[in-house]
Scaffold this motif. Structure first.
Motif, mmCIF file in Angstrom:
data_model
loop_
_atom_site.group_PDB
_atom_site.id
_atom_site.type_symbol
_atom_site.label_atom_id
_atom_site.label_comp_id
_atom_site.label_asym_id
_atom_site.label_seq_id
_atom_site.Cartn_x
_atom_site.Cartn_y
_atom_site.Cartn_z
ATOM 1 N N VAL A 143 -28.103 -29.884 19.812
ATOM 2 C CA VAL A 143 -27.217 -29.501 18.540
ATOM 3 C C VAL A 143 -28.215 -29.996 17.253
ATOM 4 O O VAL A 143 -28.884 -31.282 17.397
ATOM 5 C CB VAL A 143 -25.843 -29.957 18.587
ATOM 6 N N ASP A 144 -28.509 -29.522 16.550
ATOM 7 C CA ASP A 144 -28.637 -29.653 14.851
ATOM 8 C C ASP A 144 -28.595 -29.130 13.644
ATOM 9 O O ASP A 144 -26.928 -28.809 13.375
ATOM 10 C CB ASP A 144 -30.150 -28.988 14.385
ATOM 11 N N THR A 145 -28.542 -29.466 12.815
ATOM 12 C CA THR A 145 -27.692 -28.795 11.629
ATOM 13 C C THR A 145 -27.069 -28.047 11.377
ATOM 14 O O THR A 145 -26.276 -27.220 10.874
ATOM 15 C CB THR A 145 -28.740 -29.483 9.913
ATOM 16 N N ASN A 146 -28.417 -27.049 11.995
ATOM 17 C CA ASN A 146 -28.166 -25.124 11.623
ATOM 18 C C ASN A 146 -27.002 -24.663 12.106
ATOM 19 O O ASN A 146 -26.664 -24.459 12.531
ATOM 20 C CB ASN A 146 -29.325 -24.484 11.958
ATOM 21 N N ILE A 147 -27.198 -25.757 13.492
ATOM 22 C CA ILE A 147 -26.222 -25.425 14.719
ATOM 23 C C ILE A 147 -25.067 -25.594 14.986
ATOM 24 O O ILE A 147 -23.889 -25.040 15.352
ATOM 25 C CB ILE A 147 -26.863 -25.698 16.396
ATOM 26 N N ARG A 148 -24.772 -26.969 14.451
ATOM 27 C CA ARG A 148 -23.938 -26.967 13.855
ATOM 28 C C ARG A 148 -22.846 -26.128 12.784
ATOM 29 O O ARG A 148 -21.549 -25.974 12.969
ATOM 30 C CB ARG A 148 -23.938 -28.695 13.135
ATOM 31 N N ARG A 149 -23.751 -26.062 11.367
ATOM 32 C CA ARG A 149 -23.382 -25.086 10.668
ATOM 33 C C ARG A 149 -22.761 -23.306 11.613
ATOM 34 O O ARG A 149 -21.349 -23.053 11.206
ATOM 35 C CB ARG A 149 -24.074 -25.197 10.095
ATOM 36 N N VAL A 150 -23.723 -23.162 12.409
ATOM 37 C CA VAL A 150 -22.964 -21.714 13.282
ATOM 38 C C VAL A 150 -21.973 -22.077 13.897
ATOM 39 O O VAL A 150 -21.025 -21.102 13.766
ATOM 40 C CB VAL A 150 -23.960 -21.420 13.983
ATOM 41 N N HIS A 151 -21.974 -23.086 14.800
ATOM 42 C CA HIS A 151 -20.587 -22.925 15.460
ATOM 43 C C HIS A 151 -19.555 -23.256 14.499
ATOM 44 O O HIS A 151 -18.074 -22.748 15.498
ATOM 45 C CB HIS A 151 -20.559 -24.515 16.296
#
Length: 309
Positions: A143-151
Motif C-alpha cells: 500500500v502506497d499513496t497511489n494504492i490508498r487513493r485507488v482503494h
C-alpha cells in the motif's frame, strides 16, 4: 469510519490486472531480468519522487553498482553524487547501509523474508512488502499513496484517502486483496502493481482521467457522483521555496561539484535570497550531523571526497 461499498472486489481484480498487462509502462525495474537489488534500489529512490526523475539516476546507479557488494564498497561521496537531485539524500546513505547489511548478514543477496527486509537500514513496512512482492513474487499486501487513493475511490466512494494511513484503510487493503493462494499468488502480486499504476497514470489526485479508467463502471466514487473531497480528506502540497529542504539541497548541490568548499561560501555565497544566515547555518549543521557532509578545518566536503588539485 471509512464507508465501504458492497462491491465485490473480484471483478475489479480481473478488469484492472487485464488493463495493466496492456497498458503498463515499460520500466527497467519491472522487467524479468531485473535483480532483487535493482528492485530495492528503485523502491528507495521512488519514495516521494516521480519516475521521470528516478529513471536516469537508477540506470546510473545500477551501471556503477549492480550488486549490493558494489554499493557497500563505494565511496560515500560517489554515492551522494550519483544520487544527485533526487532529494532526501539520507535515503542514499541508508541504501548504502542496507547494502552493507545485506553483504554481512545475507551473503550479498537481498533477503526474501519480509521480516529480514524490515531489519535492513532504511527499509520500512511498504518497502519490505514491495520488494518481497515485486522481486520475489510473494503475495504481500502493498500500500502506497497511489494504492490508498485507488482503494478509497473504487471501494469506499471517497475522493481522497487523506494524509494518514488509518487502521480502517489497512483493513480495507487486506479485505480487497486477492486470495494469496490462488494462481500461485500471481493475481495478488499483479493486483498490487496494477492498482499502483492506475493511481499513477489515471486515478491521480488532482485530475483523475475517469473516461480512460478501466474500472470506472465499478467505481463507488463515480457511482456516487464523484463527490469532492472533504476538508479532512484534503492534503496540502509541500512547499519548497524558503524551506530547510531547499537550503539543504542547495548546499548538497554545491558540494557535489567535487573537492571541498569554503564554509563561508556555503553560508554567504549561495543564491538563496529567502534564507537568512541562521537558516543556512542550521541546515549546514544538520547535514554534518546526518553524515552527509564533513568539515575539514574551514572547508566542507562530501564524506570521503578528495580535495580538488
Amino acid at each position: 469510519m471509512t464507508a465501504r461499498t458492497a462491491l465485490s472486489p473480484e471483478p475489479v481484480h480481473h478488469t484492472l490486472t487485464s488493463w495493466y498487462h496492456r497498458a503498463a509502462r515499460d520500466l527497467p525495474w519491472r522487467r524479468e531480468d531485473c535483480s532483487a537489488w535493482g528492485v530495492l534500489v528503485s523502491e528507495t529512490m521512488l519514495q516521494q519522487t516521480p519516475v521521470a526523475r528516478v529513471l536516469p539516476r537508477w540506470e546510473e546507479w545500477m551501471r556503477r553498482w549492480p550488486e549490493p557488494a558494489d554499493t557497500a564498497q563505494a565511496p560515500l561521496a560517489e554515492i551522494l553524487t550519483v544520487w544527485d537531485r533526487l532529494g532526501y539524500p539520507r535515503r542514499a546513505l541508508r541504501l548504502q547501509q542496507a547494502a552493507v547489511a545485506i553483504v554481512e548478514r545475507h551473503g550479498g543477496q537481498v533477503p526474501q523474508d519480509v521480516d529480514q527486509l524490515r531489519a535492513l537500514p532504511g527499509v520500512g513496512e511498504y518497502t519490505a512488502a514491495a520488494v518481497a512482492c515485486f522481486a520475489f513474487d510473494q503475495p504481500e499486501v502493498v500500500v502506497d499513496t497511489n494504492i490508498r487513493r485507488v482503494h478509497a475511490r473504487i471501494f469506499s466512494g471517497q475522493a481522497l484517502p487523506g494524509k494518514t494511513f488509518t487502521a480502517e484503510q489497512r483493513r480495507l487493503a487486506r479485505d480487497v486483496f486477492p486470495d494469496p493462494q490462488a494462481d500461485g499468488g500471481q493475481l495478488a502480486c499483479t493486483w498490487n502493481i496494477a492498482a499502483m499504476e492506475l493511481g499513477a497514470l489515471i486515478c491521480t489526485a488532482r485530475s483523475p482521467a475517469c473516461s480512460a479508467c478501466p474500472v470506472a463502471k465499478l467505481c463507488a466514487w463515480r457511482l456516487a457522483g464523484s463527490p469532492p473531497p472533504t476538508e479532512e480528506q484534503k492534503t496540502r502540497g509541500q512547499s519548497w521555496v524558503g524551506t530547510d529542504r531547499q537550503v539543504r539541497g542547495a548546499i548538497m548541490a554545491a558540494l557535489r561539484t567535487g573537492g571541498t568548499t569554503a564554509r563561508d561560501d556555503l553560508l554567504y555565497g549561495l543564491p538563496l535570497p529567502s534564507a537568512d544566515l541562521d537558516q543556512r547555518q542550521r541546515c549546514l549543521e544538520s547535514l554534518l550531523a546526518d553524515g552527509l557532509a564533513e568539515q575539514r578545518e574551514a572547508r566542507i566536503a562530501l564524506p570521503g571526497a578528495h580535495p580538488m588539485c
